[in-house]
Scaffold this active site. Structure first.
Site, short mmCIF file in Angstrom:
data_model
loop_
_atom_site.label_atom_id
_atom_site.label_comp_id
_atom_site.label_asym_id
_atom_site.label_seq_id
_atom_site.Cartn_x
_atom_site.Cartn_y
_atom_site.Cartn_z
N LYS A 1 -67.56 24.23 50.51
CA LYS A 1 -66.20 24.24 50.03
C LYS A 1 -66.38 23.29 48.70
O LYS A 1 -67.55 23.25 48.52
CB LYS A 1 -65.04 23.44 50.93
CG LYS A 1 -65.03 24.32 52.17
CD LYS A 1 -64.10 25.59 51.93
CE LYS A 1 -64.21 26.56 53.44
NZ LYS A 1 -63.66 26.14 54.51
C1 PLP Z 1 -63.02 26.33 56.03
C2 PLP Z 1 -61.79 26.80 56.16
C3 PLP Z 1 -60.96 26.25 57.42
C4 PLP Z 1 -61.32 25.24 58.23
O1 PLP Z 1 -61.74 24.22 57.40
P1 PLP Z 1 -62.78 23.22 58.31
O2 PLP Z 1 -62.78 21.83 57.45
O3 PLP Z 1 -64.17 23.69 58.67
O4 PLP Z 1 -62.05 22.84 59.63
C5 PLP Z 1 -59.49 26.77 57.16
N1 PLP Z 1 -59.17 27.68 56.36
C6 PLP Z 1 -59.74 28.34 55.38
C7 PLP Z 1 -59.13 29.43 54.61
C8 PLP Z 1 -61.03 27.63 55.32
O5 PLP Z 1 -62.06 28.25 54.22
#
Ligand code: PLP
Length: 401
Positions: free
Chosen positions: A193
């Protein structure tokens, strides 16, 4: 920046600087490992950054989504509508609390929940909408909030792709996490991210009750002397002291560590730089690909959001059928020239568990299925240099020629 040798450019990757490492080291030397001062500091910094009243840091965004469901009192008998074009967690959170995860189709421009479809397919048991900001472009939150709230549903914005982003509405600029059209917003700090804490997530809200409840459920639903104690229910057991603790709700261990939050604070200071570099790469890709007939570059719902969007993904739509090559072959050829790619996303309701559990199948959200079949996400992360960007552009152009 510190970067190890990569043989294939991945679709996403963290940037870790010497300052990040120093921040983590310092936190670890402070004597705190789990919840300590850095957690509160990171929460405060995130709340200020987005302009929200409260921020609750947790171990990942999946936990933040689960907590959002719990504090909004979503449960059995309720339905939660989300976008099919998302990571599994946006829908799984509804299933965790015994609600039915459901899906409404995306629009063909932003690939986010279409407010008109949401309205047209509304069912009376829908109690929450989880709107996802795919690739970093915000969903049409004002329109989605209008549809949901007029029917008594809460609005959760899954902004895991949109950390640091903002958007224009009615001539005003609004920050993701700090606008009035979401009751709660979740962010992810997973390494792919926009900024990272290793694993990590944040729930932001202006609602103090939601925030307090989420903070309590983050650590077993446990409260101490400063909370609203109710007692254990038996006079012989009513001894109280500073040591006393009480559980009034079933919670979880969704805590994040102090050193992760130290990393988060350090990353937050670099966020604008990360996003600026992402925008440069997106602009370079758009320029290179926009005149290639067989490719469709990411489009904006609102042209004014061009420099407000914090791009997490760069997803092309490619007409593989016209090219006479399967996507898997295309990806393999790309990888041979050092370019990684990924398919984001398979419509969640097509996953075997969703088919088995809820009877969903193909045809449910035609636009999301159309999008999925043509979707390919290219490398996009701040540490790509201009040579890397050219490598990707040349590889794609060669393959579609
Ligand atoms: C990455 C992601 C999540 C989950 O995030 P984590 O921190 O890995 O639990 C949820 N929703 C979206 C759209 C994502 O891209």
């Amino acid at each position: 920046c510190i970067q190890s040798e990569l043989t294939v450019l991945p679709y996403g990757r963290q940037s870790i600087s010497a300052a990040d490492i120093a921040a983590v080291t310092e936190a670890m030397e402070s004597g705190w490992l789990t919840t300590g001062p850095k957690v509160a500091e990171f929460e405060q910094a995130c709340a200020e950054q987005v302009g929200a009243k409260h921020a609750v840091a947790v171990c990942n965004a999946t936990a933040a989504l689960h907590l959002a469901m719990l504090v909004a009192k979503i449960g059995p008998g309720d339905r939660v509508v989300t976008s099919p074009n998302t990571f599994l967690a946006s829908a799984n959170c509804a299933a965790y609390v015994g609600a039915i995860p459901d899906f409404s189709d995306i629009d063909p421009i932003s690939y986010n929940l279409c407010p008109q479809s949401l309205s047209a397919n509304w069912k009376p048991d829908v109690k929450a909408v989880v709107a996802v900001d795919y690739a970093g472009q915000t969903a049409d939150m004002p329109a989605i909030a209008e549809v949901a709230r007029s029917r008594g549903a809460v609005v959760i914005e899954d902004a895991c792709h949109a950390v640091g982003g903002s958007f224009e509405h009615d001539g005003e600029l609004w920050k993701v996490g700090g606008h009035p059209w979401a009751d709660m917003t979740t962010f992810s700090f997973h390494p792919v991210k926009t900024m990272t804490t290793g694993e990590g997530g944040m729930l932001v809200t202006d609602n103090g009750e939601y925030a307090n409840k989420a903070r309590m459920l983050r650590t077993h639903g446990m409260i101490r002397g400063d909370g609203e104690l109710q007692g254990l229910g038996d006079a012989a057991f009513e001894e109280r002291g500073p040591w006393y603790y009480e559980m009034q709700d079933l919670g979880y261990n969704y805590r994040i560590t102090d050193f992760q939050c130290a990393l988060g604070l350090s990353q937050l200071r670099q966020l604008e730089l990360f996003i600026a570099r992402r925008r440069e790469i997106v602009a370079a890709y758009n320029e290179a690909f926009s005149d290639v007939a067989i490719l469709r570059t990411p489009q904006l719902r609102n042209e004014k959001d061009r420099d407000l969007t914090s791009w997490h993904l760069y997803t092309l739509q490619i007409d593989f059928e016209s090219l006479g090559i399967t996507r898997t072959q295309f990806m393999k050829s790309l990888a041979e020239t050092g370019v990684g790619s990924q398919v984001l996303y398979i419509p969640v309701y097509l996953q075997p568990w969703y088919r088995r559990t809820y009877g969903y199948g193909t045809g449910k959200c035609p636009m999301a299925e159309h999008f999925y079949l043509r979707s390919l996400s290219l490398p996009l992360y701040p540490e790509m240099n201009d040579q890397d960007v050219s490598t990707v552009i040349d590889a794609i152009k060669r393959l579609v020629a």
